[in-house]
Design an enzyme around this catalytic site. Structure first.
Site, PDB file in Angstrom:
ATOM      1  N   LYS A 137      14.550  38.559 -12.274  1.00  0.00           N
ATOM      2  CA  LYS A 137      13.509  37.581 -12.610  1.00  0.00           C
ATOM      3  C   LYS A 137      12.143  38.028 -12.098  1.00  0.00           C
ATOM      4  O   LYS A 137      12.030  38.578 -11.016  1.00  0.00           O
ATOM      5  CB  LYS A 137      13.893  36.241 -11.983  1.00  0.00           C
ATOM      6  CG  LYS A 137      12.855  35.158 -12.133  1.00  0.00           C
ATOM      7  CD  LYS A 137      13.368  33.810 -11.650  1.00  0.00           C
ATOM      8  CE  LYS A 137      12.892  33.491 -10.259  1.00  0.00           C
ATOM      9  NZ  LYS A 137      13.300  32.140  -9.803  1.00  0.00           N
TER      10      LYS A 137
ATOM     11  N   ARG B 180       8.533  35.999 -11.536  1.00  0.00           N
ATOM     12  CA  ARG B 180       7.831  34.718 -11.697  1.00  0.00           C
ATOM     13  C   ARG B 180       6.363  34.969 -12.031  1.00  0.00           C
ATOM     14  O   ARG B 180       5.673  35.673 -11.316  1.00  0.00           O
ATOM     15  CB  ARG B 180       7.968  33.862 -10.426  1.00  0.00           C
ATOM     16  CG  ARG B 180       7.361  32.481 -10.594  1.00  0.00           C
ATOM     17  CD  ARG B 180       7.736  31.513  -9.498  1.00  0.00           C
ATOM     18  NE  ARG B 180       9.097  30.984  -9.566  1.00  0.00           N
ATOM     19  CZ  ARG B 180       9.501  30.062 -10.432  1.00  0.00           C
ATOM     20  NH1 ARG B 180       8.671  29.581 -11.322  1.00  0.00           N
ATOM     21  NH2 ARG B 180      10.748  29.636 -10.410  1.00  0.00           N
TER      22      ARG B 180
ATOM     23  N   ASP C  67       0.815  -1.229   0.000  1.00  0.00           N
ATOM     24  CA  ASP C  67       0.000   0.000   0.000  1.00  0.00           C
ATOM     25  C   ASP C  67       0.844   1.273   0.000  1.00  0.00           C
ATOM     26  O   ASP C  67       0.333   2.373   0.083  1.00  0.00           O
ATOM     27  CB  ASP C  67      -0.959   0.010   1.202  1.00  0.00           C
ATOM     28  CG  ASP C  67      -0.217  -0.034   2.533  1.00  0.00           C
ATOM     29  OD1 ASP C  67       1.031   0.025   2.529  1.00  0.00           O
ATOM     30  OD2 ASP C  67      -0.868  -0.118   3.583  1.00  0.00           O
TER      31      ASP C  67
HETATM   32  C1  R5P Z   1      13.838  30.220  -6.453  1.00  0.00           C
HETATM   33  O1  R5P Z   1      13.881  31.201  -5.710  1.00  0.00           O
HETATM   34  C2  R5P Z   1      14.951  29.228  -6.565  1.00  0.00           C
HETATM   35  O2  R5P Z   1      16.174  29.764  -6.155  1.00  0.00           O
HETATM   36  C3  R5P Z   1      15.074  28.703  -7.973  1.00  0.00           C
HETATM   37  O3  R5P Z   1      15.418  29.783  -8.837  1.00  0.00           O
HETATM   38  C4  R5P Z   1      13.797  28.069  -8.443  1.00  0.00           C
HETATM   39  O4  R5P Z   1      13.344  27.140  -7.512  1.00  0.00           O
HETATM   40  C5  R5P Z   1      13.964  27.408  -9.779  1.00  0.00           C
HETATM   41  O5  R5P Z   1      12.750  26.879 -10.173  1.00  0.00           O
HETATM   42  P1  R5P Z   1      12.456  26.528 -11.676  1.00  0.00           P
HETATM   43  O6  R5P Z   1      13.573  25.653 -12.170  1.00  0.00           O
HETATM   44  O7  R5P Z   1      11.144  25.778 -11.647  1.00  0.00           O
HETATM   45  O8  R5P Z   1      12.332  27.811 -12.435  1.00  0.00           O
END
Ligand code: R5P
Length: 288
Positions: free
Chosen positions: A184, A186, A34
Protein backbone atom coordinates in the site's frame (compact mmCIF):
# COMPACT_ATOMS: atom_id res chain seq x y z
CA UNK A 1 -15.67 -7.74 41.18
CA UNK A 2 -17.62 -4.97 39.45
CA UNK A 3 -17.75 -3.97 35.79
CA UNK A 4 -18.41 -0.27 35.14
CA UNK A 5 -19.90 0.06 31.64
CA UNK A 6 -18.87 3.19 29.73
CA UNK A 7 -21.47 4.48 27.31
CA UNK A 8 -19.47 3.47 24.20
CA UNK A 9 -18.83 -0.12 25.31
CA UNK A 10 -22.03 -1.34 26.96
CA UNK A 11 -22.30 -4.55 24.98
CA UNK A 12 -18.70 -5.70 25.65
CA UNK A 13 -19.15 -4.72 29.30
CA UNK A 14 -22.20 -6.96 29.59
CA UNK A 15 -20.37 -9.87 27.93
CA UNK A 16 -17.47 -9.35 30.35
CA UNK A 17 -19.85 -9.46 33.32
CA UNK A 18 -20.84 -12.96 32.16
CA UNK A 19 -17.29 -14.10 31.32
CA UNK A 20 -15.95 -12.97 34.72
CA UNK A 21 -19.05 -13.75 36.83
CA UNK A 22 -18.87 -10.11 37.97
CA UNK A 23 -21.56 -7.59 38.91
CA UNK A 24 -22.55 -4.58 36.84
CA UNK A 25 -22.05 -1.27 38.61
CA UNK A 26 -24.93 1.17 38.48
CA UNK A 27 -23.74 4.32 36.70
CA UNK A 28 -25.41 7.46 35.46
CA UNK A 29 -23.72 9.06 32.46
CA UNK A 30 -25.25 11.99 30.63
CA UNK A 31 -24.37 15.18 28.82
CA UNK A 32 -25.20 18.70 29.90
CA UNK A 33 -26.83 20.96 27.31
CA UNK A 34 -23.41 22.45 26.49
CA UNK A 35 -22.06 18.96 25.76
CA UNK A 36 -20.01 18.49 28.92
CA UNK A 37 -20.15 15.05 30.50
CA UNK A 38 -21.72 14.12 33.87
CA UNK A 39 -20.76 10.85 35.54
CA UNK A 40 -22.08 9.34 38.75
CA UNK A 41 -21.27 5.86 40.03
CA UNK A 42 -24.14 4.79 42.27
CA UNK A 43 -22.88 1.36 43.40
CA UNK A 44 -20.60 1.27 46.45
CA UNK A 45 -17.21 0.12 45.10
CA UNK A 46 -15.15 0.50 48.28
CA UNK A 47 -12.69 -2.40 48.57
CA UNK A 48 -13.84 -3.95 45.25
CA UNK A 49 -11.89 -4.98 42.15
CA UNK A 50 -13.33 -2.64 39.53
CA UNK A 51 -13.15 -2.98 35.75
CA UNK A 52 -14.04 0.12 33.73
CA UNK A 53 -14.87 -0.67 30.10
CA UNK A 54 -14.82 2.23 27.69
CA UNK A 55 -13.49 3.16 24.23
CA UNK A 56 -11.38 6.27 23.85
CA UNK A 57 -13.05 7.13 20.56
CA UNK A 58 -14.51 9.50 19.58
CA UNK A 59 -12.96 12.34 21.62
CA UNK A 60 -15.93 12.75 23.99
CA UNK A 61 -15.31 9.23 25.30
CA UNK A 62 -11.83 10.21 26.48
CA UNK A 63 -13.37 12.71 28.88
CA UNK A 64 -15.96 10.15 29.98
CA UNK A 65 -13.18 7.66 30.70
CA UNK A 66 -11.29 10.24 32.80
CA UNK A 67 -14.43 11.03 34.81
CA UNK A 68 -15.27 7.34 35.32
CA UNK A 69 -11.74 6.68 36.65
CA UNK A 70 -11.99 9.66 38.97
CA UNK A 71 -15.41 8.70 40.36
CA UNK A 72 -14.30 5.10 40.91
CA UNK A 73 -10.98 6.12 42.52
CA UNK A 74 -12.78 8.35 45.04
CA UNK A 75 -14.66 5.27 46.28
CA UNK A 76 -11.40 3.61 47.39
CA UNK A 77 -11.66 0.36 45.42
CA UNK A 78 -9.18 -2.50 45.88
CA UNK A 79 -8.01 -2.19 42.25
CA UNK A 80 -8.94 -0.43 39.03
CA UNK A 81 -8.57 -2.10 35.63
CA UNK A 82 -9.29 -0.09 32.50
CA UNK A 83 -10.45 -2.13 29.50
CA UNK A 84 -10.25 -0.09 26.28
CA UNK A 85 -11.73 -2.20 23.46
CA UNK A 86 -10.77 0.42 20.85
CA UNK A 87 -7.85 2.64 21.77
CA UNK A 88 -8.27 5.79 19.69
CA UNK A 89 -5.29 7.97 18.69
CA UNK A 90 -3.04 4.92 18.43
CA UNK A 91 -2.08 5.45 14.79
CA UNK A 92 0.15 8.46 15.63
CA UNK A 93 2.56 6.23 17.53
CA UNK A 94 5.73 8.16 16.71
CA UNK A 95 6.90 11.53 15.41
CA UNK A 96 6.69 11.46 11.63
CA UNK A 97 7.73 15.16 11.54
CA UNK A 98 9.43 17.39 14.11
CA UNK A 99 7.09 18.99 16.58
CA UNK A 100 4.25 16.50 16.23
CA UNK A 101 2.43 15.23 19.31
CA UNK A 102 2.74 11.46 19.67
CA UNK A 103 -0.94 11.07 20.42
CA UNK A 104 -0.69 7.39 21.40
CA UNK A 105 1.83 8.30 24.11
CA UNK A 106 -0.02 11.42 25.29
CA UNK A 107 -3.25 9.48 25.70
CA UNK A 108 -1.57 6.52 27.38
CA UNK A 109 -0.08 8.82 30.04
CA UNK A 110 -3.44 10.33 30.96
CA UNK A 111 -5.22 6.98 30.92
CA UNK A 112 -2.63 5.43 33.24
CA UNK A 113 -3.46 7.74 36.14
CA UNK A 114 -5.11 5.89 39.09
CA UNK A 115 -5.23 2.63 37.10
CA UNK A 116 -3.57 -0.66 38.14
CA UNK A 117 -3.98 -2.45 34.82
CA UNK A 118 -4.91 -1.48 31.26
CA UNK A 119 -6.12 -4.02 28.71
CA UNK A 120 -6.77 -3.12 25.10
CA UNK A 121 -7.58 -5.05 21.93
CA UNK A 122 -5.36 -5.04 18.83
CA UNK A 123 -3.65 -1.70 19.40
CA UNK A 124 -2.41 -0.31 16.10
CA UNK A 125 1.11 -1.44 17.02
CA UNK A 126 1.78 -3.83 19.90
CA UNK A 127 4.50 -1.64 21.44
CA UNK A 128 1.88 1.03 22.20
CA UNK A 129 1.10 -0.76 25.48
CA UNK A 130 4.60 0.23 26.64
CA UNK A 131 3.52 3.89 26.53
CA UNK A 132 1.26 3.32 29.53
CA UNK A 133 2.78 4.30 32.85
CA UNK A 134 1.11 1.39 34.60
CA UNK A 135 0.85 -2.32 33.86
CA UNK A 136 -0.70 -2.72 30.40
CA UNK A 137 -1.39 -5.61 28.07
CA UNK A 138 -3.37 -6.35 24.93
CA UNK A 139 -5.21 -9.23 23.33
CA UNK A 140 -5.68 -10.11 19.71
CA UNK A 141 -9.13 -10.42 18.18
CA UNK A 142 -7.71 -12.68 15.46
CA UNK A 143 -8.60 -16.01 17.17
CA UNK A 144 -12.26 -14.90 17.37
CA UNK A 145 -12.26 -13.56 13.77
CA UNK A 146 -10.80 -16.87 12.62
CA UNK A 147 -13.61 -18.82 14.34
CA UNK A 148 -16.05 -16.81 12.22
CA UNK A 149 -14.04 -17.40 9.03
CA UNK A 150 -13.53 -21.13 9.60
CA UNK A 151 -16.67 -22.31 7.72
CA UNK A 152 -15.79 -20.09 4.72
CA UNK A 153 -12.92 -22.38 3.62
CA UNK A 154 -10.37 -19.60 3.23
CA UNK A 155 -7.43 -20.43 0.92
CA UNK A 156 -5.31 -17.28 1.49
CA UNK A 157 -5.22 -14.61 4.18
CA UNK A 158 -3.90 -11.22 3.08
CA UNK A 159 -2.82 -8.08 4.88
CA UNK A 160 -3.67 -4.88 2.96
CA UNK A 161 -0.20 -3.52 3.83
CA UNK A 162 3.07 -4.73 5.26
CA UNK A 163 2.27 -3.25 8.70
CA UNK A 164 -0.64 -5.66 9.11
CA UNK A 165 1.23 -8.76 8.00
CA UNK A 166 1.63 -10.30 11.48
CA UNK A 167 -2.14 -10.31 11.93
CA UNK A 168 -2.61 -12.06 8.57
CA UNK A 169 0.08 -14.60 9.45
CA UNK A 170 -1.54 -15.29 12.82
CA UNK A 171 -4.91 -15.94 11.13
CA UNK A 172 -3.38 -18.07 8.36
CA UNK A 173 -1.55 -20.19 10.91
CA UNK A 174 -4.79 -21.03 12.74
CA UNK A 175 -6.67 -21.58 9.48
CA UNK A 176 -3.82 -23.69 8.10
CA UNK A 177 -3.51 -21.71 4.87
CA UNK A 178 -1.18 -19.32 3.03
CA UNK A 179 -0.66 -15.64 3.89
CA UNK A 180 0.77 -12.66 2.04
CA UNK A 181 0.52 -8.88 1.98
CA UNK A 182 -0.25 -6.13 -0.50
CA UNK A 183 1.96 -3.08 -1.06
CA UNK A 184 0.00 0.00 0.00
CA UNK A 185 1.01 3.59 -0.64
CA UNK A 186 -1.04 6.23 1.20
CA UNK A 187 -1.60 9.35 -0.90
CA UNK A 188 -3.91 11.22 1.53
CA UNK A 189 -6.25 10.50 4.46
CA UNK A 190 -8.81 9.03 2.05
CA UNK A 191 -6.79 7.95 -0.98
CA UNK A 192 -4.47 4.95 -1.15
CA UNK A 193 -2.79 3.17 -4.01
CA UNK A 194 -1.88 -0.51 -4.22
CA UNK A 195 1.45 -1.08 -5.91
CA UNK A 196 1.25 -3.92 -8.46
CA UNK A 197 2.03 -7.29 -6.87
CA UNK A 198 1.06 -10.69 -8.21
CA UNK A 199 -0.47 -12.93 -5.57
CA UNK A 200 -1.68 -16.51 -6.07
CA UNK A 201 -5.42 -15.83 -5.66
CA UNK A 202 -6.96 -16.97 -8.96
CA UNK A 203 -10.25 -18.82 -8.24
CA UNK A 204 -9.37 -18.80 -4.54
CA UNK A 205 -11.32 -17.74 -1.46
CA UNK A 206 -9.45 -14.87 0.15
CA UNK A 207 -9.74 -13.12 3.52
CA UNK A 208 -8.19 -9.66 3.92
CA UNK A 209 -7.61 -8.76 7.56
CA UNK A 210 -6.69 -5.35 9.02
CA UNK A 211 -6.79 -3.78 12.47
CA UNK A 212 -8.90 -0.76 11.50
CA UNK A 213 -11.27 0.08 8.69
CA UNK A 214 -11.77 3.84 8.79
CA UNK A 215 -12.68 5.49 5.48
CA UNK A 216 -12.54 2.09 3.78
CA UNK A 217 -10.01 3.38 1.23
CA UNK A 218 -7.40 0.76 2.10
CA UNK A 219 -9.80 -2.18 2.03
CA UNK A 220 -11.62 -1.05 -1.12
CA UNK A 221 -8.31 -0.84 -3.01
CA UNK A 222 -7.18 -4.20 -1.64
CA UNK A 223 -10.45 -5.91 -2.64
CA UNK A 224 -10.33 -4.30 -6.09
CA UNK A 225 -6.77 -5.52 -6.64
CA UNK A 226 -7.52 -9.06 -5.52
CA UNK A 227 -10.69 -9.23 -7.62
CA UNK A 228 -8.65 -8.05 -10.64
CA UNK A 229 -6.32 -10.97 -10.02
CA UNK A 230 -9.25 -13.40 -10.25
CA UNK A 231 -10.18 -14.27 -6.65
CA UNK A 232 -13.45 -16.22 -6.27
CA UNK A 233 -14.59 -14.71 -2.96
CA UNK A 234 -13.09 -11.90 -0.90
CA UNK A 235 -13.99 -11.71 2.80
CA UNK A 236 -13.02 -8.46 4.51
CA UNK A 237 -12.41 -8.52 8.25
CA UNK A 238 -11.18 -6.01 10.80
CA UNK A 239 -11.00 -5.66 14.54
CA UNK A 240 -12.13 -2.04 14.75
CA UNK A 241 -14.85 -1.06 12.31
CA UNK A 242 -15.04 2.73 12.29
CA UNK A 243 -16.69 2.74 8.85
CA UNK A 244 -16.54 6.50 8.33
CA UNK A 245 -18.80 8.04 5.67
CA UNK A 246 -19.42 5.71 2.72
CA UNK A 247 -16.75 3.17 3.74
CA UNK A 248 -19.14 0.22 3.51
CA UNK A 249 -20.37 1.25 0.04
CA UNK A 250 -16.79 1.64 -1.20
CA UNK A 251 -15.79 -1.83 -0.01
CA UNK A 252 -18.94 -3.45 -1.36
CA UNK A 253 -18.58 -1.72 -4.74
CA UNK A 254 -14.99 -2.99 -4.92
CA UNK A 255 -16.43 -6.52 -4.78
CA UNK A 256 -16.29 -7.74 -1.17
CA UNK A 257 -18.21 -10.95 -0.52
CA UNK A 258 -18.84 -10.04 3.12
CA UNK A 259 -17.65 -7.41 5.61
CA UNK A 260 -16.89 -8.55 9.16
CA UNK A 261 -15.85 -6.56 12.21
CA UNK A 262 -15.67 -7.26 15.92
CA UNK A 263 -17.77 -5.48 18.54
CA UNK A 264 -14.97 -3.21 19.87
CA UNK A 265 -16.95 -0.52 18.08
CA UNK A 266 -20.56 -1.62 17.98
CA UNK A 267 -22.00 -1.48 14.46
CA UNK A 268 -24.13 -3.48 12.01
CA UNK A 269 -21.06 -5.58 11.04
CA UNK A 270 -20.04 -6.57 14.59
CA UNK A 271 -20.31 -10.29 13.92
CA UNK A 272 -17.42 -11.27 16.20
CA UNK A 273 -17.32 -10.86 20.00
CA UNK A 274 -14.00 -10.02 21.66
CA UNK A 275 -15.04 -10.41 25.32
CA UNK A 276 -13.65 -14.00 25.58
CA UNK A 277 -10.16 -12.80 24.59
CA UNK A 278 -10.36 -9.77 26.90
CA UNK A 279 -11.46 -11.97 29.82
CA UNK A 280 -8.56 -14.38 29.17
CA UNK A 281 -5.97 -11.56 29.09
CA UNK A 282 -7.51 -9.98 32.16
CA UNK A 283 -7.26 -13.21 34.17
CA UNK A 284 -3.62 -13.65 33.09
CA UNK A 285 -2.65 -10.13 34.20
CA UNK A 286 -4.97 -9.41 37.09
CA UNK A 287 -3.34 -7.23 39.79
CA UNK A 288 -3.51 -9.50 42.85
C1 R5P B 1 -3.23 1.74 8.87
O1 R5P B 1 -2.03 1.53 9.06
C2 R5P B 1 -4.31 0.88 9.44
O2 R5P B 1 -3.85 -0.40 9.74
C3 R5P B 1 -5.48 0.79 8.49
O3 R5P B 1 -5.06 0.15 7.29
C4 R5P B 1 -6.05 2.14 8.17
O4 R5P B 1 -6.30 2.85 9.34
C5 R5P B 1 -7.31 2.04 7.36
O5 R5P B 1 -7.75 3.32 7.07
P1 R5P B 1 -8.75 3.59 5.89
O6 R5P B 1 -9.93 2.67 6.06
O7 R5P B 1 -9.16 5.03 6.05
O8 R5P B 1 -8.02 3.37 4.60
Amino acid sequence: MYVVPGSASKSIASHLVRELSADTADVEIRRFIDGECYVRVKSDLKGEDVIIVQNTYPDENIIETILLKSAVKDMEPKSITLVIPYLGYARQDRKFQDGEAVSAKALARILSIDVDLVITVDPHKNYIVDFFETKASFCSAVPEIVKYLLPKDIDVVLAPDKGAVERAEEAAKILGCESDFLEKKRISDEIVEMKPKEIEVKKKTVAIIDDIISTGGTMAKAVEEIRKQGAKDVYVACTHGLFIGNAIDKINRAGATEIISTDTIENAYSKVKVAPQIAKTLKENFPN
